[in-house]
Scaffold this motif. Structure first.
Motif, PDB file in Angstrom:
ATOM      1  N   GLY B  61      43.699  50.097  46.230  1.00 20.80           N
ATOM      2  CA  GLY B  61      42.553  49.223  46.419  1.00 20.80           C
ATOM      3  C   GLY B  61      42.148  48.533  45.125  1.00 20.80           C
ATOM      4  N   PHE B  62      42.093  49.303  44.056  1.00 24.36           N
ATOM      5  CA  PHE B  62      41.715  48.712  42.773  1.00 24.36           C
ATOM      6  C   PHE B  62      42.794  47.759  42.267  1.00 24.36           C
ATOM      7  N   THR B  63      44.038  48.092  42.566  1.00 24.88           N
ATOM      8  CA  THR B  63      45.121  47.190  42.166  1.00 24.88           C
ATOM      9  C   THR B  63      44.988  45.841  42.865  1.00 24.88           C
ATOM     10  N   ARG B  64      44.721  45.894  44.161  1.00 23.78           N
ATOM     11  CA  ARG B  64      44.557  44.639  44.911  1.00 23.78           C
ATOM     12  C   ARG B  64      43.363  43.861  44.402  1.00 23.78           C
ATOM     13  N   LEU B  65      42.282  44.586  44.107  1.00 28.34           N
ATOM     14  CA  LEU B  65      41.098  43.907  43.574  1.00 28.34           C
ATOM     15  C   LEU B  65      41.417  43.237  42.249  1.00 28.34           C
ATOM     16  N   ALA B  66      42.138  43.958  41.393  1.00 28.13           N
ATOM     17  CA  ALA B  66      42.497  43.381  40.094  1.00 28.13           C
ATOM     18  C   ALA B  66      43.329  42.119  40.276  1.00 28.13           C
ATOM     19  N   ALA B  67      44.240  42.163  41.252  1.00 32.69           N
ATOM     20  CA  ALA B  67      45.068  40.980  41.504  1.00 32.69           C
ATOM     21  C   ALA B  67      44.216  39.811  41.976  1.00 32.69           C
ATOM     22  N   ARG B  68      43.235  40.114  42.814  1.00 27.99           N
ATOM     23  CA  ARG B  68      42.325  39.077  43.296  1.00 27.99           C
ATOM     24  C   ARG B  68      41.565  38.438  42.136  1.00 27.99           C
ATOM     25  N   LEU B  69      41.045  39.274  41.277  1.00 26.34           N
ATOM     26  CA  LEU B  69      40.254  38.760  40.163  1.00 26.34           C
ATOM     27  C   LEU B  69      41.139  37.976  39.205  1.00 26.34           C
ATOM     28  N   ALA B  70      42.371  38.458  39.031  1.00 24.56           N
ATOM     29  CA  ALA B  70      43.280  37.766  38.117  1.00 24.56           C
ATOM     30  C   ALA B  70      43.658  36.393  38.656  1.00 24.56           C
ATOM     31  N   ALA B  71      43.537  36.225  39.971  1.00 29.00           N
ATOM     32  CA  ALA B  71      43.938  34.957  40.586  1.00 29.00           C
ATOM     33  C   ALA B  71      42.859  33.889  40.453  1.00 29.00           C
ATOM     34  N   VAL B  72      41.696  34.273  39.928  1.00 29.73           N
ATOM     35  CA  VAL B  72      40.626  33.285  39.749  1.00 29.73           C
ATOM     36  C   VAL B  72      40.951  32.434  38.518  1.00 29.73           C
ATOM     37  N   PRO B  73      41.155  31.148  38.714  1.00 31.84           N
ATOM     38  CA  PRO B  73      41.552  30.301  37.587  1.00 31.84           C
ATOM     39  C   PRO B  73      40.358  29.975  36.691  1.00 31.84           C
ATOM     40  N   PRO B  74      40.492  30.176  35.400  1.00 26.76           N
ATOM     41  CA  PRO B  74      39.405  29.821  34.486  1.00 26.76           C
ATOM     42  C   PRO B  74      39.203  28.314  34.473  1.00 26.76           C
ATOM     43  N   SER B  75      37.951  27.918  34.524  1.00 27.63           N
ATOM     44  CA  SER B  75      37.662  26.486  34.478  1.00 27.63           C
ATOM     45  C   SER B  75      36.925  26.179  33.182  1.00 27.63           C
ATOM     46  N   ALA B  76      36.431  24.961  33.081  1.00 27.92           N
ATOM     47  CA  ALA B  76      35.690  24.580  31.883  1.00 27.92           C
ATOM     48  C   ALA B  76      34.263  25.136  31.921  1.00 27.92           C
ATOM     49  N   ASP B  77      33.856  25.632  33.091  1.00 31.09           N
ATOM     50  CA  ASP B  77      32.484  26.123  33.259  1.00 31.09           C
ATOM     51  C   ASP B  77      32.495  27.651  33.372  1.00 31.09           C
ATOM     52  N   PRO B  78      32.188  28.358  32.317  1.00 30.64           N
ATOM     53  CA  PRO B  78      32.296  29.824  32.339  1.00 30.64           C
ATOM     54  C   PRO B  78      31.308  30.495  33.288  1.00 30.64           C
ATOM     55  N   VAL B  79      30.162  29.875  33.514  1.00 26.57           N
ATOM     56  CA  VAL B  79      29.202  30.472  34.448  1.00 26.57           C
ATOM     57  C   VAL B  79      29.721  30.342  35.877  1.00 26.57           C
ATOM     58  N   ARG B  80      30.282  29.196  36.169  1.00 27.03           N
ATOM     59  CA  ARG B  80      30.936  29.032  37.460  1.00 27.03           C
ATOM     60  C   ARG B  80      32.024  30.101  37.638  1.00 27.03           C
ATOM     61  N   ASP B  81      32.771  30.356  36.574  1.00 29.90           N
ATOM     62  CA  ASP B  81      33.841  31.353  36.659  1.00 29.90           C
ATOM     63  C   ASP B  81      33.281  32.744  36.930  1.00 29.90           C
ATOM     64  N   LEU B  82      32.136  33.019  36.345  1.00 34.01           N
ATOM     65  CA  LEU B  82      31.505  34.319  36.608  1.00 34.01           C
ATOM     66  C   LEU B  82      31.163  34.459  38.090  1.00 34.01           C
ATOM     67  N   PRO B  97      37.256  46.052  54.606  1.00 39.58           N
ATOM     68  CA  PRO B  97      36.050  46.857  54.399  1.00 39.58           C
ATOM     69  C   PRO B  97      36.347  48.346  54.279  1.00 39.58           C
ATOM     70  N   ASP B  98      37.280  48.829  55.086  1.00 42.53           N
ATOM     71  CA  ASP B  98      37.554  50.269  55.056  1.00 42.53           C
ATOM     72  C   ASP B  98      38.261  50.665  53.775  1.00 42.53           C
ATOM     73  N   LEU B  99      39.161  49.815  53.324  1.00 45.03           N
ATOM     74  CA  LEU B  99      39.803  50.084  52.038  1.00 45.03           C
ATOM     75  C   LEU B  99      38.761  50.054  50.920  1.00 45.03           C
ATOM     76  N   TYR B 100      37.850  49.095  51.027  1.00 48.55           N
ATOM     77  CA  TYR B 100      36.789  48.999  50.023  1.00 48.55           C
ATOM     78  C   TYR B 100      35.955  50.274  49.999  1.00 48.55           C
ATOM     79  N   ARG B 101      35.741  50.858  51.155  1.00 49.21           N
ATOM     80  CA  ARG B 101      34.939  52.083  51.207  1.00 49.21           C
ATOM     81  C   ARG B 101      35.630  53.233  50.522  1.00 49.21           C
TER      82      ARG B 101
END
Lengths: 229, 229
Positions: B61-82, B97-101
DNA sequence: CCACAATACATAACGTTGCTATGTTCTGAG
DNA sequence: CTCAGAACATAGCAACGTTATGTATTGTGG
């Protein structure tokens, strides 16, 4: 023809289940009734099986929470009261982390849904008081702000009581709620002081000291009195 | 002398467990291995029992989450990225949801604790970027603000994905994060626009539509574009 | 006041759960 | 080639929630 079931047995089993939950003992059908004099069938007469028992325990959790929130005395400062409501919410969660977990176990419904709604409604009324007192912009929807406060409270409770964050992370509640209420119109410095007052009962050492560990080092959240004003 | 266990069997069982979890089928020892050709003993050779399997699933579950977060492309707006990081966090939770639990089931530890820390560290770096860009006051502790963002994200995920709040309550993320970041120094109106941009992928109908119900009426959170500026 | 019927409760059994013990097959180093 | 040891299958175990069956108890209609 109509035999009424003994309510004492009902609450006895519920209380015992909550007690075993708090003691971190596994709550099984047989261990639950052991020593109570009643047999395993009682669980089926009173709760229709274990699912029904958990439903009843869940209900009991919300009842206790409602009692906690009701015990928060209204003061002259409605924003402080809002924070105090949040603090009471967290204190309840920390007092019985396992009970808190089953409360949000979506697998079982509730017997009386209104009891759960009462939690949110009390928050809504708190927001309305703050708005009436002129502390918040009057275009904020009380229900929305209440839900947002609840989100912060539940997030904190979930991560601290049954999650990876250490107990001192409770201090995050102050900047989080301050940012929320200040964003909703309250004066920042006044808001901060109000929230700190309402949050105070949670910080020193008011209740049970569960030893959390955290993933590895989830961050020192104890000492940083000025990041949101 | 040294026999190496087949890694394919390992991930096969983990994936199957996650799949059964998503399908809301009960994951039992026998049902897990049924149809896979491997016997029940495989779970013990590879995971040392069911607890070990759940630990591995949690890790996944954490691995998949990490992959999801890593897939967020950094933009010029760091607050937007947050905000986008928060949106990705919630999208991941809503996808399973069940995996998240089980990810936050404190009953089982983690095999690799660093994988879980990675989640928070990515947020910390995002905050640091925002600070470096001058969007936030430079006296805010990145770790603290990251933990506070996480609190909001987890609270929302918990209440929506596996709790009583309807899916439209996801919209609360915008005012909550806006208040937090604005409170940390960002310009309110600019912050709002950034957060809205980052949060947008979550709102329309990007992914699976789970039918939540809520206690009774947990509030319309969909339409209120101006409560926090 | 009594007998009937339905409820409350106890005991015992059933299927399934996770787990362990035992036996067999297969691998890889000496 | 040999054989110690890992991998795996089968069978059995205690414990779980649940159901079936039998007994006791209670409120009420005749």
């Amino acid at each position: 023809m109509v035999r009424v079931k003994d309510p004492a047995v009902r609450s006895l089993l519920i209380d015992r289940a909550a007690q075993m939950l708090a003691a971190r003992e596994p709550v099984t059908l047989r261990s639950l009734v052991a020593g109570t004099g009643v047999s395993t069938m009682a669980v089926y007469t009173y709760f229709d099986g274990m699912d029904g028992l958990w439903r009843a325990v869940r209900q009991e959790g919300f009842t206790r929470l409602a009692a906690r929130l009701a015990a928060v005395p209204p003061s002259a400062d409605p924003v402080r009261d809002l924070a105090a409501l949040g603090a009471a919410y967290l204190a309840n969660a920390l007092d019985g982390p396992d009970l808190y977990r089953v409360m949000f176990d979506a697998a079982f419904g509730l017997e009386d849904a209104a009891a759960a709604d009462d939690t949110l409604h009390r928050l809504v009324r708190g927001v309305e008081r703050a708005t009436a007192a002129g502390r918040l912009r009057d275009d904020v929807d009380p229900l929305e702000l209440a839900a947002q406060s609840w989100t912060i409270g539940h997030g904190l409770a979930s991560l601290v009581a049954t999650g990876p964050l250490p107990r001192r992370a409770l201090a995050h509640g102050v900047p989080l709620l301050t940012a929320l209420f200040a964003g909703a119109g309250d004066d920042p410095v006044r808001c901060r002081r109000s929230v700190e007052r309402g949050w105070r009962p949670l910080l020193p050492g008011s209740r049970s000291g569960s030893a959390d560990s955290g993933f590895s080092d989830a961050g020192p959240a104890g000492t940083a009195p000025e990041d949101v004003t």
